[in-house]
Write an enzyme that holds these catalytic residues in place. Structure first.
Site, PDB file in Angstrom:
ATOM      1  N   ILE A 102       1.056 -11.193  -2.730  1.00 26.74           N
ATOM      2  CA  ILE A 102       2.372 -10.742  -3.195  1.00 26.74           C
ATOM      3  C   ILE A 102       3.262 -10.428  -2.000  1.00 26.74           C
ATOM      4  O   ILE A 102       2.778 -10.015  -0.947  1.00 26.74           O
ATOM      5  CB  ILE A 102       2.226  -9.517  -4.149  1.00 26.74           C
ATOM      6  N   CYS A 103       4.567 -10.635  -2.180  1.00 24.52           N
ATOM      7  CA  CYS A 103       5.592 -10.271  -1.217  1.00 24.52           C
ATOM      8  C   CYS A 103       5.349 -10.991   0.119  1.00 24.52           C
ATOM      9  O   CYS A 103       5.147 -12.191   0.146  1.00 24.52           O
ATOM     10  CB  CYS A 103       5.655  -8.746  -1.082  1.00 24.52           C
ATOM     11  N   ASP A 104       5.367 -10.286   1.233  1.00 25.17           N
ATOM     12  CA  ASP A 104       5.229 -10.959   2.532  1.00 25.17           C
ATOM     13  C   ASP A 104       3.846 -11.541   2.774  1.00 25.17           C
ATOM     14  O   ASP A 104       3.678 -12.358   3.684  1.00 25.17           O
ATOM     15  CB  ASP A 104       5.614 -10.017   3.675  1.00 25.17           C
ATOM     16  N   THR A 106       2.616 -13.640   0.771  1.00 27.86           N
ATOM     17  CA  THR A 106       2.844 -15.046   0.409  1.00 27.86           C
ATOM     18  C   THR A 106       3.441 -15.808   1.588  1.00 27.86           C
ATOM     19  O   THR A 106       3.141 -16.984   1.784  1.00 27.86           O
ATOM     20  CB  THR A 106       3.770 -15.185  -0.817  1.00 27.86           C
ATOM     21  N   ALA A 155       3.203 -13.770  -6.049  1.00 32.00           N
ATOM     22  CA  ALA A 155       4.276 -13.006  -6.688  1.00 32.00           C
ATOM     23  C   ALA A 155       5.298 -12.594  -5.649  1.00 32.00           C
ATOM     24  O   ALA A 155       4.978 -12.450  -4.461  1.00 32.00           O
ATOM     25  CB  ALA A 155       3.718 -11.768  -7.383  1.00 32.00           C
TER      26      ALA A 155
END
Length: 193
Positions: A102-104, A106, A155
């Site tokens: 999720i977030c950074d 990814t 995400a």
């Protein structure tokens, strides 16, 4: 008990995995959450929580069975010093162990080619392309809160509830109407009738 590993670093975004870890650790799920980091030293989350990892990548034995690797975002994903993390993620992909980022986190996956062959999302496509210049998965990018494709769940930073829903479904902790009610409770504050 089946293990689910949560990869933590200093500055990890503690809330991004909190919905799902609380659900996985409930009695009767068959799962337990364990933390893993590049070393055994205490990690401090963005919210100030201090966590001593259960496992260190410096001496991690890959024969330890685990069902999924969850990778929260945070403040240190732009640093390039963590080759051991890439090895763990590659191990998961080559052994069909689901990875949920999720977030950074990814962005880290995009930088190292792990998004190129799966449908995925991130904080935004322009952000992903700028932060991960080697990224080649643009045609598989989906503008959504969370995307689940095979052994990969991704995400954006505002999709923690959707991210958790996709993980709970993948691990078969909640399904069908139970999963829908769980999602409604945390997303809208009540269960829709």
């Amino acid at each position: 008990m089946k293990n689910v590993l949560v990869l933590i670093k200093d500055g990890f975004a503690d809330w991004e995995a909190s919905y799902v870890t609380a659900e996985l650790n409930k009695p009767g799920t068959g799962y337990q959450v364990k933390t893993i980091a590049t070393d055994q030293s205490q990690k401090t989350s963005m919210g100030g929580l201090n966590v001593v990892p259960d496992y260190s990548l410096q001496d991690f034995r890959y024969e330890l069975p685990f069902e999924m690797l969850i990778i929260p975002g945070g403040t240190e994903w732009k640093e390039e010093r963590n080759q051991q993390i890439e090895k763990l993620i590659a191990f998961c992909f080559s052994n069909e162990i689901p990875v949920a980022a999720i977030c950074d986190a990814t962005t880290y996956l995009g930088k190292h080619g792990f998004l190129d062959h799966h449908k995925h999302t991130a904080n935004s496509l322009p952000y992903l392309k700028e932060a991960a210049p080697n990224y080649q998965g643009e045609e598989r990018y989906i503008d959504a809160q969370s995307v689940s494709d095979g052994s990969l769940i991704t995400a954006n930073g505002s999709g923690a509830v959707e991210f958790s829903r996709d993980i709970l479904e993948k691990l078969k902790v909640l399904e069908g109407e139970d999963l829908r009610q769980w999602y409604d409770l945390f997303k809208v504050g009540f269960v829709k009738s």
